[in-house]
Design an enzyme around this catalytic site. Sequence first.
Site, short mmCIF file in Angstrom:
data_model
loop_
_atom_site.label_atom_id
_atom_site.label_comp_id
_atom_site.label_asym_id
_atom_site.label_seq_id
_atom_site.Cartn_x
_atom_site.Cartn_y
_atom_site.Cartn_z
N GLY A 39 -82.41 -46.66 60.01
CA GLY A 39 -82.32 -47.59 59.14
C GLY A 39 -83.39 -47.62 58.38
O GLY A 39 -84.87 -47.63 59.27
N GLU A 141 -80.87 -51.48 51.42
CA GLU A 141 -79.50 -51.65 52.38
C GLU A 141 -79.05 -52.59 53.04
O GLU A 141 -78.04 -52.84 53.80
CB GLU A 141 -79.90 -50.55 53.79
N ASN A 185 -87.81 -41.85 45.25
CA ASN A 185 -88.17 -40.18 44.97
C ASN A 185 -87.65 -39.86 43.92
O ASN A 185 -87.30 -40.67 42.97
CB ASN A 185 -87.35 -39.71 46.44
N ASP A 253 -89.36 -43.29 54.44
CA ASP A 253 -89.91 -44.52 55.08
C ASP A 253 -91.19 -44.19 55.82
O ASP A 253 -91.94 -45.28 55.47
CB ASP A 253 -88.97 -44.67 56.26
N LYS A 286 -89.89 -33.33 63.93
CA LYS A 286 -89.19 -33.52 65.18
C LYS A 286 -87.68 -34.07 64.70
O LYS A 286 -87.56 -34.66 63.72
CB LYS A 286 -89.39 -34.36 66.15
O1 RIB Z 1 -84.31 -43.16 55.45
C1 RIB Z 1 -83.65 -42.60 56.44
C2 RIB Z 1 -82.60 -43.74 57.07
O2 RIB Z 1 -81.51 -43.75 56.17
C3 RIB Z 1 -81.75 -43.39 58.34
O3 RIB Z 1 -82.52 -43.63 59.48
C4 RIB Z 1 -80.43 -43.97 58.18
O4 RIB Z 1 -80.28 -45.00 59.01
C5 RIB Z 1 -80.55 -44.36 56.42
O5 RIB Z 1 -80.55 -45.83 56.57
#
Ligand code: RIB
Length: 310
Positions: A39, A141, A185, A253, A286
């Site tokens: 997330g 989100e 982006n 992120d 990873k």
């Molecule tokens: O930015 C990556 C994230 O986007 C993932 O971890 C997934 O959960 C989505 O939210």
Amino acid sequence: MKKIAVIGSLNIDLVSRVPYFLRPGETLQGLSFHTFMGGKGGNQAVAVARLTPGVSMLGMLGDDQNGLAYHKYLEEQGVNNQAVGIAKNSISGTAVIEVDDSTGDNRIIYHPGANLLLNDMHIQTHLLQIMDHDIFLFQLETPIDTVEKTMKVLFEAGKTTILDPAPAVTLSRDFLSYASFITPNETELSILTGLPTDDEDQLYKAGEALLQKGARAIIIKAGKQGAYYIDSNQRFAAKGFTVKAVDTTAAGDSFNAGFATAFSRGEALPQALRYANAVAALSTLKTGAQPAMPTTQQVESFLSSYHEID
Ligand code: RIB
């Protein structure tokens, strides 16, 4: 040092590595399957926690096994989870992710679940708990109206607000103006402006267009190319780092977490973007969103030993 908080989404990521992205109607045997915490909000919080102490998260999980496990995990990772709710009879957000084994690129299908309950009521109940923080990270989100209202309150209270416009939707002038920094982006910038973003010239033009639409300062995340900064006084590029990416999920992120951390230490913008580029590059080494997110020591040692590969 300034304190950082994240307000946003928490998902469980179901990740398959695949030899190539699926074609319509095709069934394909995956190369591996893993479940990770993810997330965009949770990723940003955990990435900050690896770099600097004192990060808090405001979010919402379901009361399923995944949600309870994620709540505990946040604390174990050094994220203050006091403002993360557990919604009754709800499932936690879930993301189904394909990662191309040869490039590390990803495709993500996202089911918000309990993230949809990160509404005005939950925010009003918990915002006070994190008002002593200085820098707030947002994504899209969770319910967008609530993100806008919360950013407005915080921006008008003099806080620094950093908006990751993902998943991208067009945003109003007011909404854009509540972000101290917006960090699309290339694809997101194209959705926000309706303009092409295929080369450096187009990126700057689209960035200028976003400024005209009300944005204050734009940091364009351009993957291995690095990042571009634009505000009404200056524009510059911060070159990216070349690494052998295994999985690019959450590199964006990690970038935001790196930028917020460097900014919280008072670093100048070019240095903060360089630091963010390094955190993003290291996060791709990873499989999974969070396993490779680097510690401060790892970033420092990478930055001091990095040599350009021709
Ligand atoms: O930015 C990556 C994230 O986007 C993932 O971890 C997934 O959960 C989505 O939210």
